[in-house]
Enzyme design. Sequence first.
Site, PDB file in Angstrom:
ATOM      1  N   LYS A 262      -7.931   0.729  33.983  1.00 45.36           N
ATOM      2  CA  LYS A 262      -7.678   1.651  33.130  1.00 45.36           C
ATOM      3  C   LYS A 262      -6.889   0.808  31.957  1.00 45.36           C
ATOM      4  O   LYS A 262      -6.043  -0.091  31.974  1.00 45.36           O
ATOM      5  CB  LYS A 262      -6.498   2.575  33.695  1.00 45.36           C
ATOM      6  CG  LYS A 262      -5.850   3.372  32.427  1.00 45.36           C
ATOM      7  CD  LYS A 262      -4.824   4.595  33.268  1.00 45.36           C
ATOM      8  CE  LYS A 262      -4.030   5.138  32.081  1.00 45.36           C
ATOM      9  NZ  LYS A 262      -2.958   6.275  32.638  1.00 45.36           N
ATOM     10  N   ASP A 267       0.471   4.941  25.880  1.00 49.54           N
ATOM     11  CA  ASP A 267       0.226   6.217  26.342  1.00 49.54           C
ATOM     12  C   ASP A 267       1.364   7.001  26.108  1.00 49.54           C
ATOM     13  O   ASP A 267       2.489   6.989  26.827  1.00 49.54           O
ATOM     14  CB  ASP A 267       0.066   6.012  27.807  1.00 49.54           C
ATOM     15  CG  ASP A 267       0.057   7.584  28.226  1.00 49.54           C
ATOM     16  OD1 ASP A 267      -0.344   8.373  27.621  1.00 49.54           O
ATOM     17  OD2 ASP A 267       0.085   7.783  29.574  1.00 49.54           O
ATOM     18  N   LYS A 274       5.108  12.445  25.667  1.00 53.17           N
ATOM     19  CA  LYS A 274       6.372  12.418  26.762  1.00 53.17           C
ATOM     20  C   LYS A 274       7.493  12.539  26.212  1.00 53.17           C
ATOM     21  O   LYS A 274       7.848  12.309  24.897  1.00 53.17           O
ATOM     22  CB  LYS A 274       6.024  11.070  27.487  1.00 53.17           C
ATOM     23  CG  LYS A 274       4.779  10.772  27.942  1.00 53.17           C
ATOM     24  CD  LYS A 274       4.537   9.239  28.483  1.00 53.17           C
ATOM     25  CE  LYS A 274       3.194   8.912  29.350  1.00 53.17           C
ATOM     26  NZ  LYS A 274       3.306   9.589  30.775  1.00 53.17           N
ATOM     27  N   GLU A 346      -4.573  11.378  30.673  1.00 57.41           N
ATOM     28  CA  GLU A 346      -5.665  10.980  29.931  1.00 57.41           C
ATOM     29  C   GLU A 346      -6.515   9.541  30.692  1.00 57.41           C
ATOM     30  O   GLU A 346      -7.662   9.381  30.548  1.00 57.41           O
ATOM     31  CB  GLU A 346      -5.214  10.113  28.495  1.00 57.41           C
ATOM     32  CG  GLU A 346      -4.543   8.853  28.673  1.00 57.41           C
ATOM     33  CD  GLU A 346      -3.227   8.635  29.487  1.00 57.41           C
ATOM     34  OE1 GLU A 346      -2.750   9.669  29.988  1.00 57.41           O
ATOM     35  OE2 GLU A 346      -3.105   7.490  30.004  1.00 57.41           O
ATOM     36  N   ARG A 348      -7.368   9.568  33.920  1.00 58.63           N
ATOM     37  CA  ARG A 348      -8.510   9.896  34.525  1.00 58.63           C
ATOM     38  C   ARG A 348      -9.888  10.043  33.715  1.00 58.63           C
ATOM     39  O   ARG A 348     -10.940  10.199  34.170  1.00 58.63           O
ATOM     40  CB  ARG A 348      -8.059  11.134  35.456  1.00 58.63           C
ATOM     41  CG  ARG A 348      -7.584  12.392  34.613  1.00 58.63           C
ATOM     42  CD  ARG A 348      -6.810  13.200  35.472  1.00 58.63           C
ATOM     43  NE  ARG A 348      -5.386  12.798  35.786  1.00 58.63           N
ATOM     44  CZ  ARG A 348      -4.561  13.413  36.708  1.00 58.63           C
ATOM     45  NH1 ARG A 348      -4.775  14.531  37.227  1.00 58.63           N
ATOM     46  NH2 ARG A 348      -3.355  12.847  36.810  1.00 58.63           N
TER      47      ARG A 348
HETATM   48  N1  BES Z   1       0.273   6.484  32.522  1.00 62.01           N
HETATM   49  C1  BES Z   1       0.598   7.715  33.080  1.00 62.01           C
HETATM   50  C2  BES Z   1       1.317   7.521  34.479  1.00 62.01           C
HETATM   51  C3  BES Z   1       2.660   6.908  34.677  1.00 62.01           C
HETATM   52  C4  BES Z   1       3.616   7.607  34.472  1.00 62.01           C
HETATM   53  C5  BES Z   1       2.500   5.525  35.125  1.00 62.01           C
HETATM   54  C6  BES Z   1       4.887   7.024  34.793  1.00 62.01           C
HETATM   55  C7  BES Z   1       3.671   4.769  35.502  1.00 62.01           C
HETATM   56  C8  BES Z   1       4.966   5.520  35.161  1.00 62.01           C
HETATM   57  C9  BES Z   1      -0.300   8.832  33.195  1.00 62.01           C
HETATM   58  O1  BES Z   1      -1.037   8.627  32.027  1.00 62.01           O
HETATM   59  C10 BES Z   1       0.245   9.893  33.117  1.00 62.01           C
HETATM   60  O2  BES Z   1       0.997  10.308  32.152  1.00 62.01           O
HETATM   61  N2  BES Z   1       0.266  10.954  34.179  1.00 62.01           N
HETATM   62  C11 BES Z   1       0.794  12.227  34.066  1.00 62.01           C
HETATM   63  C12 BES Z   1      -0.158  13.152  34.860  1.00 62.01           C
HETATM   64  C13 BES Z   1       0.280  14.405  35.073  1.00 62.01           C
HETATM   65  C14 BES Z   1       0.332  14.997  33.339  1.00 62.01           C
HETATM   66  C15 BES Z   1      -0.633  15.393  35.790  1.00 62.01           C
HETATM   67  C16 BES Z   1       1.937  11.978  34.804  1.00 62.01           C
HETATM   68  O3  BES Z   1       2.424  11.123  35.990  1.00 62.01           O
HETATM   69  O4  BES Z   1       2.809  12.890  34.665  1.00 62.01           O
HETATM   70 ZN    ZN Z   2      -1.661   6.875  31.155  1.00 53.05          ZN
HETATM   71 ZN    ZN Z   3      -0.676   9.759  30.312  1.00 51.72          ZN
END
Ligand code: BES
Ligand code: ZN
Ligand code: ZN
Length: 497
Positions: A262, A267, A274, A346, A348
């Site tokens: 990835k 992000d 976020k 995003e 996935r």
């Molecule tokens: N890059 C993030 C995952 C992440 C968050 C990694 C915090 C390390 C620390 C990913 O793209 C993401 O935001 N995932 C969401 C998925 C959810 C919306 C289903 C998450 O983990 O909140």
């Molecule tokens: Zn991410």
């Molecule tokens: Zn994300």
Amino acid sequence: MKLNYAKKTPGKDKLDALTLLMAENHLKPPTGLDAPLASALKQGIALKEFSGKKGESLTLFTGSKQIPRLVLIGLGKPDELDPESLRRAAGKTVQHLKKMNVAKAGIWLPELAGKVPAGDLVEAVAEGASLGAYEFKQYKEAPDAKEKPSAELKQVTLYEPSGKGGNKAAATGLMRAGAVRRARDLGNQPANAMTPTQLAVEAKSIAKKHGLRCKIIERAQLERLGMGLFMGVAQGSRQPPKMIVLEYRPPGAKQTLAFVGKGITFDSGGISLKPGAAMDEMKFDMCGAAAVLGAMDAIGAAKPKVNVVGIIPACENLPDGKAVKPGDILKSYAGKHVEVLNTDAEGRLVLADALAYGIKQFKPDAVVDLATLTGACVVALGHYATGAIGNHDGLMERVTGAGRGCGEIVWPLPNFPEYGEELKGKYADLQNIGSRYGGAITGGLFLKEFVGDVPWVHLDIAGTAWGVKRIGHIPNEGATGVGVRLLLDLAQNWKPL
Ligand code: BES
Ligand code: ZN
Ligand code: ZN
């Protein structure tokens, strides 16, 4: 810091400090240790200041002008010694030396009487010392003199009088550490420096170094190929997306591995923005890509007998007038439609297209993807194990085994189809999020929809790629470079499944 290997005792070398790595209750001075050092060691032990327990350290002043300090580092019980404990001890040693006022130091390698083969010992200590010395200080041009000791650790020599482990083992350890250090550098760069375009530049430089094939697929071509999920994520950013493809093809290799990383260089969450706290850490959202690039660097040097393809979908996830919105439906490269219910899920999306493309294009015998995919994985496993989801027990065993070997622990998560039910879409084939719970599993099972029958393991490195507290060779802050050595070991030990 320079690391050398020497098949000798320190002899007449002038050192600011000499380190002895000592196993618990195996505290005899090594043959050839100068008298003032041996006597300092004996005194320290007689006064019960040091017994060799794991994690113990002690600095002794020797009174010798040639080597004024003797540093003792405990290795723990000899029966429990393995390469990872040696890597950690070596990392700790370098950290210890850095905090002292020393520029030139030595590490006298222990004779472990067959506990760990000599070659493995030299390799592990070289690897651990180099990793433990890692710093990211490119943007700190004016270091605060008060915080730093007056000398900077410039040189560490590994002394192995028997020469049993040898120079080649030391070079291997340094090569492995070099690839991890490169991945750490990529991860630690801020997102304004490490853009998708810059990631592509880095990939090309690794390809050039080892004679690998490197192809960068640009936006227009990605659109023609129909990578709707990847393009959907990328459309909210001014930075052009890049699909990076690296190919290592040794003569005569029959099997092919695909490593997919990835590469979200930042992000923000997109329209599903976020919260502000710690959003800066989302520059690390390309650590899967960094692992794949580091691994390709190491593989180019180590030359295992298997084809390896590295694939990195790289883009930013930003909110913009053109950004993908919750409810938008995108068509994947594989043909399935996906309803984007949360633009922050995003990773996935970009991986689904990269996996489907890699499998169709290269017909790999096994696929491993690495991604900082879910915060839920950090909740589930914390920072000391990478979560895994797969579709093939044999490959999962290979991956967990490779992880144990190099000290990067991988923990399988359940892949029951019940979890996947949550991903069925209301208005499209799939939706990109499940319910509130078990998020690391649903994230992995979303990817499973795009790999078909090819043996595949997904590694969620959200907890292990950064933010780990220092243990030996693992840095206290910033990118860890997790995944590089695991992928290298997997490729080097590859046999058909
Ligand atoms: N890059 C993030 C995952 C992440 C968050 C990694 C915090 C390390 C620390 C990913 O793209 C993401 O935001 N995932 C969401 C998925 C959810 C919306 C289903 C998450 O983990 O909140
Ligand atoms: Zn991410
Ligand atoms: Zn994300």
